[in-house]
Design a protein around this motif. Structure first.
Motif, PDB file in Angstrom:
ATOM      1  N   PRO A  33       0.814  -1.212   0.000  1.00 30.08           N
ATOM      2  CA  PRO A  33       0.000   0.000   0.000  1.00 30.08           C
ATOM      3  C   PRO A  33       0.853   1.270   0.000  1.00 30.08           C
ATOM      4  CG  PRO A  33       0.029  -0.996   2.172  1.00 30.08           C
ATOM      5  CD  PRO A  33       0.767  -1.938   1.269  1.00 30.08           C
ATOM      6  N   LEU A  34       0.340   2.259  -0.685  1.00 33.49           N
ATOM      7  CA  LEU A  34       0.972   3.578  -0.655  1.00 33.49           C
ATOM      8  C   LEU A  34       0.415   4.374   0.515  1.00 33.49           C
ATOM      9  CD1 LEU A  34       0.915   4.513  -4.440  1.00 33.49           C
ATOM     10  CD2 LEU A  34       2.870   3.722  -3.083  1.00 33.49           C
ATOM     11  N   ALA A  35       1.219   5.261   1.035  1.00 28.67           N
ATOM     12  CA  ALA A  35       0.749   6.169   2.084  1.00 28.67           C
ATOM     13  C   ALA A  35      -0.305   7.105   1.488  1.00 28.67           C
ATOM     14  CB  ALA A  35       1.924   6.977   2.628  1.00 28.67           C
ATOM     15  N   ALA A  36      -1.225   7.529   2.307  1.00 25.72           N
ATOM     16  CA  ALA A  36      -2.200   8.526   1.863  1.00 25.72           C
ATOM     17  C   ALA A  36      -1.442   9.765   1.397  1.00 25.72           C
ATOM     18  CB  ALA A  36      -3.138   8.872   3.008  1.00 25.72           C
ATOM     19  N   PRO A  37      -1.942  10.452   0.375  1.00 24.56           N
ATOM     20  CA  PRO A  37      -1.208  11.606  -0.162  1.00 24.56           C
ATOM     21  C   PRO A  37      -0.810  12.632   0.896  1.00 24.56           C
ATOM     22  CG  PRO A  37      -2.974  11.009  -1.644  1.00 24.56           C
ATOM     23  CD  PRO A  37      -3.143  10.131  -0.429  1.00 24.56           C
ATOM     24  N   LEU A  38      -1.690  12.934   1.835  1.00 25.78           N
ATOM     25  CA  LEU A  38      -1.337  13.928   2.857  1.00 25.78           C
ATOM     26  C   LEU A  38      -0.248  13.419   3.795  1.00 25.78           C
ATOM     27  CD1 LEU A  38      -4.745  15.583   3.827  1.00 25.78           C
ATOM     28  CD2 LEU A  38      -2.821  16.594   2.577  1.00 25.78           C
ATOM     29  N   ARG A  43       5.450  13.725   5.310  1.00 24.38           N
ATOM     30  CA  ARG A  43       6.768  13.090   5.453  1.00 24.38           C
ATOM     31  C   ARG A  43       7.809  13.824   4.604  1.00 24.38           C
ATOM     32  NH1 ARG A  43       5.217   6.720   4.615  1.00 24.38           N
ATOM     33  NH2 ARG A  43       4.352   6.300   6.679  1.00 24.38           N
ATOM     34  N   LEU A  44       7.438  14.107   3.357  1.00 25.73           N
ATOM     35  CA  LEU A  44       8.391  14.742   2.450  1.00 25.73           C
ATOM     36  C   LEU A  44       8.751  16.149   2.907  1.00 25.73           C
ATOM     37  CD1 LEU A  44       7.052  13.358  -0.923  1.00 25.73           C
ATOM     38  CD2 LEU A  44       9.286  12.891   0.124  1.00 25.73           C
ATOM     39  N   ALA A  45       7.819  16.822   3.555  1.00 24.87           N
ATOM     40  CA  ALA A  45       8.132  18.154   4.090  1.00 24.87           C
ATOM     41  C   ALA A  45       9.182  18.035   5.192  1.00 24.87           C
ATOM     42  CB  ALA A  45       6.857  18.820   4.618  1.00 24.87           C
ATOM     43  N   ILE A  46       9.075  16.987   5.995  1.00 23.47           N
ATOM     44  CA  ILE A  46      10.069  16.758   7.052  1.00 23.47           C
ATOM     45  C   ILE A  46      11.424  16.434   6.413  1.00 23.47           C
ATOM     46  CG2 ILE A  46      10.714  15.232   8.953  1.00 23.47           C
ATOM     47  CD1 ILE A  46       7.636  14.974   9.497  1.00 23.47           C
ATOM     48  N   CYS A  47      11.418  15.559   5.418  1.00 21.63           N
ATOM     49  CA  CYS A  47      12.672  15.226   4.719  1.00 21.63           C
ATOM     50  C   CYS A  47      13.287  16.463   4.069  1.00 21.63           C
ATOM     51  CB  CYS A  47      12.427  14.160   3.661  1.00 21.63           C
ATOM     52  SG  CYS A  47      12.022  12.519   4.293  1.00 21.63           S
ATOM     53  N   ARG A  69      10.596   6.290  -0.382  1.00 23.34           N
ATOM     54  CA  ARG A  69      10.375   5.773   0.978  1.00 23.34           C
ATOM     55  C   ARG A  69       9.159   6.428   1.621  1.00 23.34           C
ATOM     56  NH1 ARG A  69      14.055   2.959   4.331  1.00 23.34           N
ATOM     57  NH2 ARG A  69      13.268   2.826   6.455  1.00 23.34           N
ATOM     58  N   ALA A  70       9.029   7.728   1.460  1.00 23.37           N
ATOM     59  CA  ALA A  70       7.937   8.452   2.114  1.00 23.37           C
ATOM     60  C   ALA A  70       6.574   8.074   1.548  1.00 23.37           C
ATOM     61  CB  ALA A  70       8.154   9.956   1.968  1.00 23.37           C
ATOM     62  N   GLN A  75       6.686   2.161   5.529  1.00 24.21           N
ATOM     63  CA  GLN A  75       8.047   2.604   5.822  1.00 24.21           C
ATOM     64  C   GLN A  75       8.053   3.628   6.958  1.00 24.21           C
ATOM     65  OE1 GLN A  75      10.983   1.473   4.566  1.00 24.21           O
ATOM     66  NE2 GLN A  75       9.781  -0.093   3.505  1.00 24.21           N
ATOM     67  N   ARG A  76       9.206   3.726   7.598  1.00 23.33           N
ATOM     68  CA  ARG A  76       9.429   4.715   8.653  1.00 23.33           C
ATOM     69  C   ARG A  76      10.717   5.453   8.346  1.00 23.33           C
ATOM     70  NH1 ARG A  76       5.094   3.518   9.083  1.00 23.33           N
ATOM     71  NH2 ARG A  76       3.937   2.509  10.732  1.00 23.33           N
ATOM     72  N   CYS A  77      10.869   6.608   8.933  1.00 23.58           N
ATOM     73  CA  CYS A  77      12.144   7.312   8.857  1.00 23.58           C
ATOM     74  C   CYS A  77      13.199   6.438   9.548  1.00 23.58           C
ATOM     75  CB  CYS A  77      12.024   8.661   9.571  1.00 23.58           C
ATOM     76  SG  CYS A  77      13.603   9.465   9.872  1.00 23.58           S
TER      77      CYS A  77
END
Ligand code: SF4
Length: 84
Positions: A33-38, A43-47, A69-70, A75-77
């Motif tokens: 499964p993919l993460a929900a878009p939000l 996650r990507l904002a944190i990265c 990954r995000a 997945q997790r950081c």
């Protein structure tokens, strides 16, 4: 800074379309499964603000493309103190 990996010379700066192609290639062999878009966006904002992100694309801790990954739900950081 060079656009190539210092270890192997491979290209490490990737355009968005290449990241998308790699994501689809990964999902073809590792369906999940993919993460929900939000969630992925958060996650990507944190990265994006993380000093462990290299070349704008790659996590220093795992060598993963953070854009991929995000976007994977499970997945997790990988930092010792995970940020997401
Ligand atoms: S996955 Fe975690 S450690 Fe890696 S760049 Fe993103 S926030 Fe930083």
């Amino acid at each position: 800074m060079s656009a190539g990996c210092p270890g192997c010379g491979a290209q490490v700066r990737l355009p968005a379309r290449e990241v998308e192609r790699l994501l689809q290639q990964y999902l073809a062999t590792h369906p999940g499964p993919l993460a929900a878009p939000l969630v992925a966006q958060s996650r990507l904002a944190i990265c994006a603000a993380c000093e462990q992100r290299l070349y704008g694309t790659t996590c220093r801790h795992c060598g993963c493309l953070v854009e991929i990954r995000a976007r994977l739900q499970d997945q997790r950081c990988p930092a010792p103190q995970p940020r997401w």
